[in-house]
Structures are given as structure tokens and as C-alpha cells.
Write a protein that holds these residues in place. Structure first.
Motif, PDB file in Angstrom:
ATOM      1  N   GLY A 344       4.721  39.825 -24.111  1.00  0.00           N
ATOM      2  CA  GLY A 344       5.612  40.720 -24.294  1.00  0.00           C
ATOM      3  C   GLY A 344       4.938  42.336 -24.223  1.00  0.00           C
ATOM      4  O   GLY A 344       5.427  43.281 -24.703  1.00  0.00           O
ATOM      5  N   GLN A 345       3.519  41.891 -24.501  1.00  0.00           N
ATOM      6  CA  GLN A 345       2.477  43.813 -25.065  1.00  0.00           C
ATOM      7  C   GLN A 345       3.082  44.031 -23.630  1.00  0.00           C
ATOM      8  O   GLN A 345       2.872  46.358 -24.051  1.00  0.00           O
ATOM      9  N   LEU A 346       3.721  44.076 -22.266  1.00  0.00           N
ATOM     10  CA  LEU A 346       4.054  45.315 -21.529  1.00  0.00           C
ATOM     11  C   LEU A 346       5.632  46.157 -21.517  1.00  0.00           C
ATOM     12  O   LEU A 346       5.972  46.877 -21.456  1.00  0.00           O
ATOM     13  N   GLY A 347       6.377  44.918 -22.703  1.00  0.00           N
ATOM     14  CA  GLY A 347       7.622  45.313 -22.977  1.00  0.00           C
ATOM     15  C   GLY A 347       8.553  45.129 -22.548  1.00  0.00           C
ATOM     16  O   GLY A 347       9.386  45.802 -22.630  1.00  0.00           O
ATOM     17  N   SER A 348       8.551  43.853 -21.734  1.00  0.00           N
ATOM     18  CA  SER A 348       9.456  43.690 -21.084  1.00  0.00           C
ATOM     19  C   SER A 348       9.686  41.884 -21.353  1.00  0.00           C
ATOM     20  O   SER A 348       8.477  41.373 -21.979  1.00  0.00           O
ATOM     21  N   LEU A 349      11.226  41.384 -21.529  1.00  0.00           N
ATOM     22  CA  LEU A 349      11.169  40.167 -21.737  1.00  0.00           C
ATOM     23  C   LEU A 349      10.910  39.354 -20.550  1.00  0.00           C
ATOM     24  O   LEU A 349      10.616  38.111 -20.688  1.00  0.00           O
ATOM     25  N   ALA A 350      10.928  39.931 -19.623  1.00  0.00           N
ATOM     26  CA  ALA A 350      10.499  38.683 -18.278  1.00  0.00           C
ATOM     27  C   ALA A 350       8.534  38.954 -18.669  1.00  0.00           C
ATOM     28  O   ALA A 350       8.443  40.060 -17.732  1.00  0.00           O
ATOM     29  N   TYR A 351       8.173  37.695 -18.972  1.00  0.00           N
ATOM     30  CA  TYR A 351       6.836  37.829 -19.641  1.00  0.00           C
ATOM     31  C   TYR A 351       6.219  37.324 -17.866  1.00  0.00           C
ATOM     32  O   TYR A 351       4.992  37.326 -18.267  1.00  0.00           O
ATOM     33  N   GLU A 352       6.520  37.458 -17.542  1.00  0.00           N
ATOM     34  CA  GLU A 352       6.085  36.803 -15.936  1.00  0.00           C
ATOM     35  C   GLU A 352       5.787  38.218 -15.247  1.00  0.00           C
ATOM     36  O   GLU A 352       4.627  38.268 -13.696  1.00  0.00           O
ATOM     37  N   VAL A 353       6.373  39.352 -15.126  1.00  0.00           N
ATOM     38  CA  VAL A 353       6.004  40.397 -14.630  1.00  0.00           C
ATOM     39  C   VAL A 353       4.622  41.230 -15.185  1.00  0.00           C
ATOM     40  O   VAL A 353       3.785  40.716 -16.277  1.00  0.00           O
ATOM     41  N   GLU A 354       4.129  41.981 -13.927  1.00  0.00           N
ATOM     42  CA  GLU A 354       2.358  42.449 -14.393  1.00  0.00           C
ATOM     43  C   GLU A 354       2.492  43.641 -13.773  1.00  0.00           C
ATOM     44  O   GLU A 354       1.594  44.614 -14.653  1.00  0.00           O
ATOM     45  N   GLN A 355       4.035  44.491 -13.946  1.00  0.00           N
ATOM     46  CA  GLN A 355       3.597  45.932 -14.202  1.00  0.00           C
ATOM     47  C   GLN A 355       5.383  45.805 -14.821  1.00  0.00           C
ATOM     48  O   GLN A 355       5.909  45.768 -14.594  1.00  0.00           O
ATOM     49  N   ASN A 356       5.369  47.112 -15.530  1.00  0.00           N
ATOM     50  CA  ASN A 356       6.561  47.885 -16.429  1.00  0.00           C
ATOM     51  C   ASN A 356       6.939  49.022 -16.191  1.00  0.00           C
ATOM     52  O   ASN A 356       5.587  49.593 -16.559  1.00  0.00           O
ATOM     53  N   SER A 357       7.308  50.244 -15.291  1.00  0.00           N
ATOM     54  CA  SER A 357       7.564  51.416 -15.904  1.00  0.00           C
ATOM     55  C   SER A 357       9.164  51.830 -16.495  1.00  0.00           C
ATOM     56  O   SER A 357       9.256  50.950 -16.053  1.00  0.00           O
ATOM     57  N   PHE A 358       8.750  53.077 -16.936  1.00  0.00           N
ATOM     58  CA  PHE A 358       9.921  53.499 -17.512  1.00  0.00           C
ATOM     59  C   PHE A 358       9.689  55.799 -17.841  1.00  0.00           C
ATOM     60  O   PHE A 358       8.152  55.584 -18.149  1.00  0.00           O
ATOM     61  N   ASN A 359      10.121  56.057 -18.245  1.00  0.00           N
ATOM     62  CA  ASN A 359       9.852  57.567 -18.959  1.00  0.00           C
ATOM     63  C   ASN A 359      10.615  57.206 -20.351  1.00  0.00           C
ATOM     64  O   ASN A 359      11.100  56.742 -20.937  1.00  0.00           O
ATOM     65  N   LEU A 360       9.433  57.735 -20.966  1.00  0.00           N
ATOM     66  CA  LEU A 360       9.691  58.492 -22.846  1.00  0.00           C
ATOM     67  C   LEU A 360      11.172  58.839 -23.521  1.00  0.00           C
ATOM     68  O   LEU A 360      10.408  57.960 -24.371  1.00  0.00           O
ATOM     69  N   LYS A 361      11.798  59.345 -22.117  1.00  0.00           N
ATOM     70  CA  LYS A 361      12.879  59.851 -22.527  1.00  0.00           C
ATOM     71  C   LYS A 361      13.366  58.704 -23.044  1.00  0.00           C
ATOM     72  O   LYS A 361      15.036  58.597 -23.828  1.00  0.00           O
ATOM     73  N   GLU A 362      13.347  57.532 -22.284  1.00  0.00           N
ATOM     74  CA  GLU A 362      13.969  56.120 -22.424  1.00  0.00           C
ATOM     75  C   GLU A 362      13.608  55.529 -23.766  1.00  0.00           C
ATOM     76  O   GLU A 362      14.278  54.996 -24.297  1.00  0.00           O
ATOM     77  N   LEU A 363      12.270  55.544 -24.153  1.00  0.00           N
ATOM     78  CA  LEU A 363      12.476  55.273 -25.609  1.00  0.00           C
ATOM     79  C   LEU A 363      12.784  55.471 -26.741  1.00  0.00           C
ATOM     80  O   LEU A 363      13.432  55.079 -27.379  1.00  0.00           O
ATOM     81  N   PHE A 364      12.916  56.863 -26.496  1.00  0.00           N
ATOM     82  CA  PHE A 364      12.844  57.717 -27.832  1.00  0.00           C
ATOM     83  C   PHE A 364      15.094  58.192 -27.363  1.00  0.00           C
ATOM     84  O   PHE A 364      15.252  58.938 -27.865  1.00  0.00           O
ATOM     85  N   LYS A 365      15.492  58.225 -26.132  1.00  0.00           N
ATOM     86  CA  LYS A 365      16.220  58.216 -26.345  1.00  0.00           C
ATOM     87  C   LYS A 365      16.927  60.484 -26.080  1.00  0.00           C
ATOM     88  O   LYS A 365      18.088  60.742 -27.232  1.00  0.00           O
ATOM     89  N   THR A 366      15.766  60.834 -26.169  1.00  0.00           N
ATOM     90  CA  THR A 366      15.776  62.212 -26.041  1.00  0.00           C
ATOM     91  C   THR A 366      14.863  62.587 -25.008  1.00  0.00           C
ATOM     92  O   THR A 366      14.489  62.516 -24.592  1.00  0.00           O
ATOM     93  N   LYS A 367      14.938  64.007 -25.168  1.00  0.00           N
ATOM     94  CA  LYS A 367      13.282  64.506 -23.926  1.00  0.00           C
ATOM     95  C   LYS A 367      12.982  65.101 -24.843  1.00  0.00           C
ATOM     96  O   LYS A 367      13.298  65.598 -26.194  1.00  0.00           O
TER      97      LYS A 367
END
Length: 421
Positions: A344-367
Motif C-alpha cells: 500500500g505504499q502508493l496510497g491505494s488499497l488495490a495492491y496490484e496497481v502500479e500507479q496512483n495519482s491524485f492532487n494534494l488538496k484531496e489529502l489535505f481537504k483544502t487548497k
């Protein structure tokens, strides 16, 4: 939220993947009276080992989380099997209450600390004498002072830890090593450099005169140093072409001393994975070399023999490497993690994935100001944190699953005082 972790629950009972249940995390004392929490203290840095992490605040106080089988957490626990990842606990390292720390670095199962008065300390695994060859113990449970023959004017400016040897830089120029002999120079005889076949911090291995050291990064058995003039130098294992040069390993043809990495552009940032390296130029170009078997880099080769340019979204602001994965952050906060995700080091519970993308505002819930976000990675854990969070209670929150993002889960930790019995 201000402090987010993904990765492995070291006990193996379940995996912590930025996570899925709701719980509190306790900060407890290791011994003595627990001091009051600082009210206005920022996170200075986070360093990640194989199964633990260390947190340094701007006031010089130190916190730890993970397992402690080699004493790497710098606290005394009743059992070495105990994991604070499982119990959702962050520990205050009381050893440094009256001796503020300015730098720290985690190896696989050990930690180095530099105090404000430039004393060096270490704890955890010492089986390769990566802490100190004069210490007979293979495991050090609480921080121990390391004699590097400090002079009055010596300043510890950088620390880094490979698996079996460590690197300290003094006065922004002098490279010192301790531990297993993955690095050597023919300008010294082995008996001059080594003690019982191990490097020692008290001897300067290499001195940079052309420019001051800006940053150092370490991989499994190699490291890269970035100078303020934009040049990069590497040393250690090169069997996987970690510096874009074929050949060389501790067990074969070792590299000679510090080698300049053959880069045409001036470099502003660097990163090291287990057996690879990444370089970010001032023009925003990303150059990579070494192992790519997990798809750490968007290039075709599974083993990048020569330094090549990798195509990422532009402009790149930050680069960081874990054991078998990479983290790239753009100026607008877009994050791409690529590579191995079995824990889960990519931050995804789908352990078979090899890429995970998101924006920091999704992490911190703010700009979020990208410059205010710190990133740390090592082996199986990834950490994002806001550097200027005020108050230690704000550094760590509670565990909560982000239901609005199937790709994203995070470990949020809430801190409150509790003694450990």
C-alpha cells in the motif's frame, strides 16, 4: 489533516494503507515525566526506515512510530514485538528533552541524530557497525553518543543512511562514512580508511572544495550528493547503474571514490531508491537511471543503464523515492506515485496497481501551498505532511477512510498524552 502515512503494518496482521478504520493514536512517555506539548512548533522533517519512522519538530523534539526490534525507536518498550503502527501510537523520545536535535536520518533498522551542539548519536541496528565500529553491541536500544573526533568548529550539516553503512557530512564539505565497505578510494590504503574492515566517522573520506553540499540522498547501498553549484556526485554500489555508469559493485569492480554523475544540466533536487536514482534539473526535466523493474519511472527499459529523460507532467516541483517506487509532485499539487504497491505504499488499497495519482488538496481537504508540503518515503511507507502546522496536537490526527476517493486512503493520527504501562 496534517500528517498522512501509507504503507505496511509491520506485524503482518493487516496493512496500513492510509487506511480504513477509525482510531486514536496515543503519544506516551518512554520514561520519566512527559513534558508539555509545544504550542507553536512546526514539523522540520520526517525520515522513514524499513518498519518505522522518526519525526523531528522545529524545537528539536523527536517522535517515533513503528517497530522497535533493534531499538530504532529510541525508547524503552516492554517487548520488541510491539508495533505502534498496529496500536496507532506515536512515541515521544525523551532522551533529547534537554538536548535538541537539528538533523536525523533513518536507515533500515537504525537512526542517526545530530544535536544542536553538533554531537552525533545513534540507536538501533549496529550489526554492520553502521553506527560505530567501537561499539560492540549489534543493537542499541537508546541513543548513544558517537565519537567522530569533533573539533571546536565542526558543524554536522547532513546525514544519510544506507542499509549497512552511514554517511555524515561536516562543514557542508567533508564526507564521513561508518559501516560496511561499499565505498573506497585508492588515495588511501584500506588500513588508513578502515577499522576492522569498516568505515569510521572520525576519518574524512572526501572533501568537496568546488562548492558546498546542498543535499544528500541514500539508496540501499549507494548515495548521491548534490552540490550548491548543481553538480552531483555518487558513491557506493553501481551494479544496477545507479549513476548512469555500467559496472561496479562491492563484490566486483568498485567505483573509485566519489564519481561525478554525468549530467549536462544543473540539478536542483535528487532522490535515491533501493537501486536507482532520479535527478531534477532547474529547467524541470527529470533524469533517471538504475532499476526500473517495478515501473518506477515512465521509461521502457527495466534497467536503465545510462541516464535518460523521463516524461512527467510539467513543471515538476518535488521528487522523492521509496525502495521500489517514485513520487513526483507538480507545481499545482498533482501527485503521481509509480512502482511497487504490495504494502500500500502508493496510497491505494488495490495492491496490484502500479500507479496512483491524485492532487494534494484531496489529502489535505483544502487548497494547499505545494512549498508547504513535506514528503518522506523509505522502503514501504510514504508520508505527506504540512510543514507549518501549529501545535503538536495538529500534527497527528485520527484514522479515517476517504470514501470520496477510491484510490486514496490515509492514516490520520490524533495525539493525546497517555503513559505506557
Amino acid at each position: 489533516m496534517s500528517f498522512l502515512v501509507s504503507g505496511q503494518n509491520i506485524t503482518g496482521e493487516e496493512k496500513i494503507d492510509n487506511i480504513a478504520a477509525f482510531a486514536d493514536v496515543n503519544v506516551f512517555r518512554d520514561r520519566g515525566d512527559f513534558p508539555s506539548f509545544p504550542e507553536n512548533v512546526n514539523i522540520k522533517l520526517v525520515s522513514v526506515g524499513a518498519n518505522f519512522l522518526m519525526i523531528l519538530l522545529e524545537d528539536g523534539s523527536v517522535y517515533s512510530m513503528g517497530t522497535n526490534e533493534s531499538g530504532q525507536l529510541s525508547v524503552t518498550l516492554s517487548t520488541t514485538d510491539y508495533s505502534t503502527f498496529t496500536s496507532k501510537q506515536v512515541l515521544k523520545v525523551n532522551f533529547f528533552n534537554n538536548n535538541p536535535v537539528k538533523l536525523l536520518a533513518c536507515g533500515a533498522h537504525y537512526t542517526l541524530f545530530a544535536s544542536e551542539n553538533n554531537e552525533l548519536y545513534g540507536c538501533g541496528s549496529n550489526d554492520y557497525k553502521q553506527l560505530d565500529v567501537t561499539i560492540s553491541d549489534n543493537h542499541i536500544n537508546t541513543p548513544r553518543k558517537i565519537n567522530y573526533q569533533k573539533t571546536e568548529n565542526d558543524i554536522i550539516s547532513h546525514l544519510a543512511c544506507c542499509f549497512s553503512y552511514s554517511i555524515m557530512i561536516t562543514n557542508n564539505s567533508e564526507v564521513r562514512l561508518s559501516g560496511q565497505n561499499w565505498v573506497y578510494s585508492s588515495t588511501y590504503s584500506r588500513s588508513d580508511v578502515l577499522v576492522d574492515s569498516r568505515h569510521v566517522f572520525k576519518r574524512v573520506f572526501h572533501t568537496f572544495t568546488q562548492s558546498k553540499v546542498k543535499k544528500i540522498c541514500s539508496g540501499g547501498f549507494h548515495f548521491v550528493i548534490l552540490l550548491e553549484n548543481g553538480q552531483c556526485y555518487g558513491a557506493g554500489d553501481s551494479s544496477s547503474c545507479q549513476f548512469g555508469v555500467q559496472g561496479g559493485s562491492r563484490f566486483g569492480n568498485q567505483l573509485e571514490g566519489m564519481m561525478e554523475v554525468p549530467l549536462k544540466d544543473k540539478i536542483q533536487d535528487i532522490g535515491c531508491g533501493g537501486d536507482n536514482s532520479v535527478y531534477l534539473s532547474y529547467t524541470g526535466e527529470v533524469y533517471v537511471c538504475g532499476v526500473n523493474t517495478r515501473g518506477e519511472f515512465p521509461v521502457e527499459e527495466s534497467r536503465v543503464l545510462n541516464i535518460v529523460k523521463a516524461s512527467f507532467s510539467m513543471p515538476i516541483k518535488t521528487i522523492c523515492m521509496g525502495e521500489d517506487y517514485s513520487i513526483i509532485v507538480t507545481a499545482n499539487g498533482d501527485v503521481t506515485l509509480r512502482g511497487k504497491n504490495d504494502k500500500g505504499q502508493l496510497g491505494s488499497l488495490a495492491y496490484e496497481v502500479e500507479q496512483n495519482s491524485f492532487n494534494l488538496k484531496e489529502l489535505f481537504k483544502t487548497k494547499i501551498d505545494v512549498q508547504n508540503v513535506g514528503i518522506a518515503a523509505g522502503y514501504y511507507h510514504t508520508v505527506f505532511y504540512k510543514k507549518n502546522t501549529k501545535g503538536i496536537e495538529s500534527h497527528f490526527f485520527s484514522i479515517s477512510k476517504r470514501v470520496e476517493s477510491e484510490q486514496l486512503h490515509d492514516l490520520l493520527i490524533k495525539v493525546y498524552m497517555k503513559s505506557y504501562e
